[in-house]
Design a protein around this motif. Sequence first.
Motif, PDB file in Angstrom:
ATOM      1  N   LYS A  18       0.865  -1.177   0.000  1.00 19.14           N
ATOM      2  CA  LYS A  18       0.000   0.000   0.000  1.00 19.14           C
ATOM      3  C   LYS A  18       0.905   1.232   0.000  1.00 19.14           C
ATOM      4  CE  LYS A  18      -3.745   1.959   2.763  1.00 19.14           C
ATOM      5  NZ  LYS A  18      -4.534   1.758   3.990  1.00 19.14           N
ATOM      6  N   TYR A  19       0.781   2.071  -1.042  1.00 19.33           N
ATOM      7  CA  TYR A  19       1.639   3.244  -1.207  1.00 19.33           C
ATOM      8  C   TYR A  19       0.759   4.494  -1.256  1.00 19.33           C
ATOM      9  CZ  TYR A  19       4.778   6.574  -3.380  1.00 19.33           C
ATOM     10  OH  TYR A  19       5.508   7.686  -3.658  1.00 19.33           O
ATOM     11  N   GLN A  20       1.015   5.451  -0.354  1.00 20.03           N
ATOM     12  CA  GLN A  20       0.241   6.694  -0.351  1.00 20.03           C
ATOM     13  C   GLN A  20       0.673   7.536  -1.537  1.00 20.03           C
ATOM     14  OE1 GLN A  20       0.311   8.920   3.281  1.00 20.03           O
ATOM     15  NE2 GLN A  20      -1.234  10.343   2.555  1.00 20.03           N
ATOM     16  N   PHE A  21      -0.301   7.939  -2.338  1.00 24.08           N
ATOM     17  CA  PHE A  21      -0.034   8.718  -3.539  1.00 24.08           C
ATOM     18  C   PHE A  21      -1.146   9.735  -3.707  1.00 24.08           C
ATOM     19  CE2 PHE A  21      -0.149   9.388  -8.151  1.00 24.08           C
ATOM     20  CZ  PHE A  21       1.160   9.783  -8.356  1.00 24.08           C
ATOM     21  N   GLY A  22      -0.774  11.007  -3.728  1.00 19.53           N
ATOM     22  CA  GLY A  22      -1.778  12.055  -3.842  1.00 19.53           C
ATOM     23  C   GLY A  22      -2.695  12.042  -2.636  1.00 19.53           C
ATOM     24  N   SER A  23      -4.002  12.049  -2.874  1.00 19.93           N
ATOM     25  CA  SER A  23      -4.961  12.054  -1.768  1.00 19.93           C
ATOM     26  C   SER A  23      -5.473  10.652  -1.438  1.00 19.93           C
ATOM     27  CB  SER A  23      -6.149  12.961  -2.113  1.00 19.93           C
ATOM     28  OG  SER A  23      -6.802  12.458  -3.262  1.00 19.93           O
ATOM     29  N   GLY A  24      -4.860   9.628  -2.036  1.00 21.95           N
ATOM     30  CA  GLY A  24      -5.313   8.262  -1.778  1.00 21.95           C
ATOM     31  C   GLY A  24      -4.144   7.301  -1.703  1.00 21.95           C
ATOM     32  N   TYR A  25      -4.408   6.060  -2.033  1.00 22.06           N
ATOM     33  CA  TYR A  25      -3.393   5.012  -1.986  1.00 22.06           C
ATOM     34  C   TYR A  25      -3.402   4.210  -3.277  1.00 22.06           C
ATOM     35  CZ  TYR A  25      -2.918   5.656   3.038  1.00 22.06           C
ATOM     36  OH  TYR A  25      -2.674   6.181   4.284  1.00 22.06           O
ATOM     37  N   GLU A  26      -2.249   3.697  -3.648  1.00 24.39           N
ATOM     38  CA  GLU A  26      -2.117   2.722  -4.720  1.00 24.39           C
ATOM     39  C   GLU A  26      -1.719   1.416  -4.066  1.00 24.39           C
ATOM     40  OE1 GLU A  26      -2.571   2.795  -8.053  1.00 24.39           O
ATOM     41  OE2 GLU A  26      -3.232   4.868  -8.009  1.00 24.39           O
ATOM     42  N   HIS A  27      -2.220   0.311  -4.566  1.00 24.69           N
ATOM     43  CA  HIS A  27      -1.885  -1.014  -4.043  1.00 24.69           C
ATOM     44  C   HIS A  27      -1.166  -1.774  -5.145  1.00 24.69           C
ATOM     45  CE1 HIS A  27      -5.161   0.358  -1.502  1.00 24.69           C
ATOM     46  NE2 HIS A  27      -4.709  -0.463  -0.583  1.00 24.69           N
ATOM     47  N   PHE A  28      -0.056  -2.404  -4.803  1.00 29.88           N
ATOM     48  CA  PHE A  28       0.736  -3.131  -5.787  1.00 29.88           C
ATOM     49  C   PHE A  28       0.888  -4.579  -5.371  1.00 29.88           C
ATOM     50  CE2 PHE A  28       1.870   1.274  -6.307  1.00 29.88           C
ATOM     51  CZ  PHE A  28       1.896   1.426  -7.682  1.00 29.88           C
ATOM     52  N   VAL A  29       0.926  -5.460  -6.364  1.00 35.48           N
ATOM     53  CA  VAL A  29       1.053  -6.892  -6.145  1.00 35.48           C
ATOM     54  C   VAL A  29       2.255  -7.395  -6.943  1.00 35.48           C
ATOM     55  CG1 VAL A  29      -0.081  -9.129  -6.427  1.00 35.48           C
ATOM     56  CG2 VAL A  29      -1.442  -7.112  -5.896  1.00 35.48           C
TER      57      VAL A  29
END
Length: 53
Positions: A18-29
């Motif tokens: 889970k990576y915080q990006f901008g005003s939300g989060y991106e999730h990577f697998v």
Amino acid sequence: MPLDERVQFATSLTEKIKYQFGSGYEHFVHQGDYATGSSAGRPGPPWRSDASR
């Protein structure tokens, strides 16, 4: 993603990152590939952004 934040450390490759990006989060697998060259042995691209969060 800023260049200085592109290397992230995870305790497990089986869990989403889970990576915080901008005003939300991106999730990577992790997709199972590993880097070569000077980064050999590190989990490498391609990582997939997981839109299903």
